[in-house]
Design a protein around this motif. Structure first.
Motif, PDB file in Angstrom:
ATOM      1  N   PRO A 136       0.817  -1.224   0.000  1.00 34.22           N
ATOM      2  CA  PRO A 136       0.000   0.000   0.000  1.00 34.22           C
ATOM      3  C   PRO A 136       0.844   1.266   0.000  1.00 34.22           C
ATOM      4  CG  PRO A 136      -0.844  -1.599   1.587  1.00 34.22           C
ATOM      5  CD  PRO A 136       0.482  -2.125   1.115  1.00 34.22           C
ATOM      6  N   GLU A 137       0.281   2.297  -0.511  1.00 33.98           N
ATOM      7  CA  GLU A 137       0.952   3.597  -0.533  1.00 33.98           C
ATOM      8  C   GLU A 137       1.206   4.061   0.895  1.00 33.98           C
ATOM      9  OE1 GLU A 137       0.265   8.129  -2.343  1.00 33.98           O
ATOM     10  OE2 GLU A 137      -1.125   6.486  -2.836  1.00 33.98           O
ATOM     11  N   GLY A 138       2.381   4.606   1.122  1.00 32.59           N
ATOM     12  CA  GLY A 138       2.716   5.115   2.444  1.00 32.59           C
ATOM     13  C   GLY A 138       3.465   4.125   3.318  1.00 32.59           C
ATOM     14  N   TRP A 139       3.589   2.886   2.847  1.00 31.45           N
ATOM     15  CA  TRP A 139       4.363   1.911   3.614  1.00 31.45           C
ATOM     16  C   TRP A 139       5.850   2.132   3.358  1.00 31.45           C
ATOM     17  CZ3 TRP A 139       2.333  -3.674   4.542  1.00 31.45           C
ATOM     18  CH2 TRP A 139       1.021  -3.616   5.059  1.00 31.45           C
ATOM     19  N   GLN A 140       6.632   2.025   4.406  1.00 35.06           N
ATOM     20  CA  GLN A 140       8.081   2.168   4.323  1.00 35.06           C
ATOM     21  C   GLN A 140       8.725   0.786   4.323  1.00 35.06           C
ATOM     22  OE1 GLN A 140       9.642   4.600   7.470  1.00 35.06           O
ATOM     23  NE2 GLN A 140      11.577   5.023   6.432  1.00 35.06           N
ATOM     24  N   ILE A 141       9.892   0.669   3.733  1.00 36.18           N
ATOM     25  CA  ILE A 141      10.602  -0.616   3.665  1.00 36.18           C
ATOM     26  C   ILE A 141      11.907  -0.523   4.452  1.00 36.18           C
ATOM     27  CG2 ILE A 141      11.701  -2.329   2.172  1.00 36.18           C
ATOM     28  CD1 ILE A 141       9.867  -1.347  -0.094  1.00 36.18           C
ATOM     29  N   ALA A 142      12.098  -1.459   5.365  1.00 33.30           N
ATOM     30  CA  ALA A 142      13.361  -1.614   6.086  1.00 33.30           C
ATOM     31  C   ALA A 142      14.038  -2.879   5.579  1.00 33.30           C
ATOM     32  CB  ALA A 142      13.113  -1.713   7.589  1.00 33.30           C
TER      33      ALA A 142
END
Length: 580
Positions: A136-142
């Motif tokens: 989804p839009e707005g999710w960040q990836i670590a």
């Protein structure tokens, strides 16, 4: 390039949709074979990840035509007639394992260990891989992988991809710090209180200590991926430039008990970036994900790391000497609780990780590569320091392994490790290896001797429990039943009791949360009434007055340490002796 695409329709089902796309040369004549890993580095047992796959489909990516594919092992597929085609492999992966080696999907996050979920094409493991996450839009990836576009990660090879877990979420928190220009990232997923100033200060301290030890780092950056859970949990898994740590309960994160666990596992896993991910056994150069990768040096990979993971926190000033000794005493207790130390060497236990190394196993069969390995490392470190007057130590052995093997990508052998130890010691250390690595010689006397060099000793205390100390058995209360769980083979209890006996009475008195009281009446003999296989029996326990069992071993400072011993202590721990 091999392309992977991961998406999900309904996170409530825990199923991910995985696609793998690759081009096959027009002149290819042999069938292709697709392999899903059967295990993951860091846990040396077959885990058979194929049991998490649903509905594998192989097709021509352009036309959608189904291609002939046959499953030839539990986790391997053979594909015919693919020459000149763009092949697409589709399947569902069940992401419902929340630990540091697992994968998880819900409404709040996608957590993926690629080694569990992604196949590779046999013979093409060295090709560049690209992973597109449909999130989804707005999710960040670590993740430790570089991003090459929106939600797109790129790996140099399948091994690089498999070694790069990720968390994607809208609620990730992070802070970063630098050590000698190297960026470190602390990521936290979960609702928990975080004292970021304290966290960053402590993490920077042990990171600096490790970099000083080795002199350089095997990667360009490093990521601590923390899943802080709302329930009790503890697990960590190492990767080359990242680690996943699962810990809980979340609300207790900054309390002393859980915070020390976070520091300990984080320091341990960072040390693995050198020791096992870079300084790697020859048997694992490269990894073979399809079968067991037997190696006899897990006492180096895990034993040394277990020792240094706690020891370096003290050396870095993050923990006091007393706090370090508490952790060391826990390792001692776990080692001496296990009579398997008499029956299996730590080198053979390295092999047996693939057999039952992560399960309790049958009584008194095996020894822990983590606990005995750590104590053997402590013994070796202090021995090298004593031989050289602190001019050389186990640090020098590790630096030599890093230079000779870690930085060159060459795998080391048992003989290579022994050679490095001999060279640092300046003498033949074969007796150490024969006794404590390839043999089952007791550690108490040699440990006590070298601890004296740094103003400490190995203290032996009697076990005050009558069941354990006098008769040599342990029992637990479960559902109001008092059941025997452990019996030492040379103890009086071994002549009368068996594991799973339910103790119902002592000398005719009913047992109900009072077993220790009933056995502590000063008598040397007791009649126990037990249920064994649903049969009621009465057995007799007779104490051996000259023999105590399950003694407690702890490291403590000498009350009369000399100035030389106190100075030696400071050179070892980088802390003042502080007499007790």
């Amino acid at each position: 390039m091999i392309h992977y695409h991961v998406s999900f329709d309904n996170p409530l089902t825990f199923y991910l949709q995985v696609q793998m796309t690759f081009e096959v040369a027009a002149d290819a004549t042999k069938p292709l074979e697709l392999q899903l890993p059967a295990w993951r580095p860091g846990r040396y047992e077959l885990q058979n990840f194929a049991q998490k796959l649903q509905r594998v489909v192989v097709e021509d990516a352009a036309s959608g035509e189904a291609l002939p594919v046959r499953k030839i092992t539990k986790d391997r597929w053979r594909l015919d007639g693919a020459a000149g085609r763009m092949v697409r492999v589709r399947y569902n992966f069940y992401a419902h394992q929340m630990d540091a080696g697992g994968s998880w999907l819900d409404e709040s996050q996608l957590y993926l260990n690629p080694v569990q979920a992604l196949m590779y094409v046999e013979g093409r493991q060295d090709e560049t891989c690209q992973l597109l996450l449909d999130i989804p839009e707005g999710w960040q990836i670590a993740c430790g992988l570089p991003q090459r576009g929106p939600n797109t990660l790129e790996a140099q090879s399948f091994d690089h991809l498999a070694d790069s877990p990720l968390i994607a979420s809208p609620t990730l928190q992070y802070r970063n710090y630098e050590v000698e220009g190297l960026p470190f990232y602390i990521w936290i997923q979960g609702e928990c209180p975080v004292d970021w100033a304290r966290l960053v200060q402590d993490f920077r301290a042990f990171s600096e200590e490790q970099l000083q030890l080795f002199g350089s780092f095997p990667a360009q950056d490093y990521h601590f991926l923390n899943q802080i859970l709302p329930y009790p949990h503890y697990h960590g898994v190492e990767h080359l430039n990242s680690t996943v740590i699962t810990l809980g309960p979340a609300e207790l994160l900054m309390t002393e008990g859980l915070y020390k666990e976070l520091l300990g596992v984080s320091c341990h896993e960072l040390f693995h970036a050198w020791n096992i991910k870079s300084i790697r056994p020859a048997e694992m150069q490269p990894y073979d994900y399809s079968r067991e990768n037997y190696f006899r040096t897990c006492f180096v990979a895990e034993g040394l790391t277990t020792y240094y993971g706690e020891y370096l926190l003290a050396r870095a000033g993050v923990r006091t000497a007393e706090q370090y000794f508490q952790e060391l005493n826990t390792v001692l207790r776990k080692h001496y609780d296990d009579y398997g130390r008499y029956h299996l060497s730590v080198a053979d236990a390295s092999m047996d990780l693939w057999l039952d190394g992560y399960k309790p196993g049958v009584p008194d069969r095996k020894v822990s590569v983590y606990h005995k390995g750590a104590l053997a490392a402590l013994l070796l470190d202090l021995t090298l320091r004593q031989l050289s007057g602190h001019q050389r130590s186990l640090d020098n052995v590790l630096r030599q392994l890093w230079t000779e093997f870690g930085q060159t990508g060459k795998g080391y052998t048992e003989e290579d490790y022994q050679r490095a130890v001999n060279e640092v010691a300046g003498r033949d250390m074969q007796a150490y290896f024969d006794k404590f690595i390839y043999g089952t010689a007791p550690l108490e006397e040699p440990l006590n001797r070298v601890l004296g060099f740094v103003g400490c000793r190995l203290l032996t205390e009697e076990n005050v429990s009558a069941a354990e100390g006098t008769y040599g058995f342990r029992a637990v209360v479960s559902n109001e039943r008092t059941e025997v769980t452990n019996i030492l083979p040379d103890a009086p209890a071994a002549l009368a009791l068996t594991v799973d006996d339910e103790i119902v009475a002592v000398n005719g008195r009913r047992v109900s949360q009072n077993l220790q009281v009933l056995l502590s009446d000063g008598a040397d003999q007791h009649e126990l009434t037990v249920f064994r296989q649903n049969r009621l029996l009465t057995v007799s326990l007779t104490a051996d007055p000259g023999h105590r069992f399950w003694q407690k071993y702890t490291v403590t400072k000498l009350t009369t340490a000399t100035p030389e011993q106190q100075a030696s202590f400071k050179q070892w721990l980088k802390q003042d002796f502080q007499p007790v």
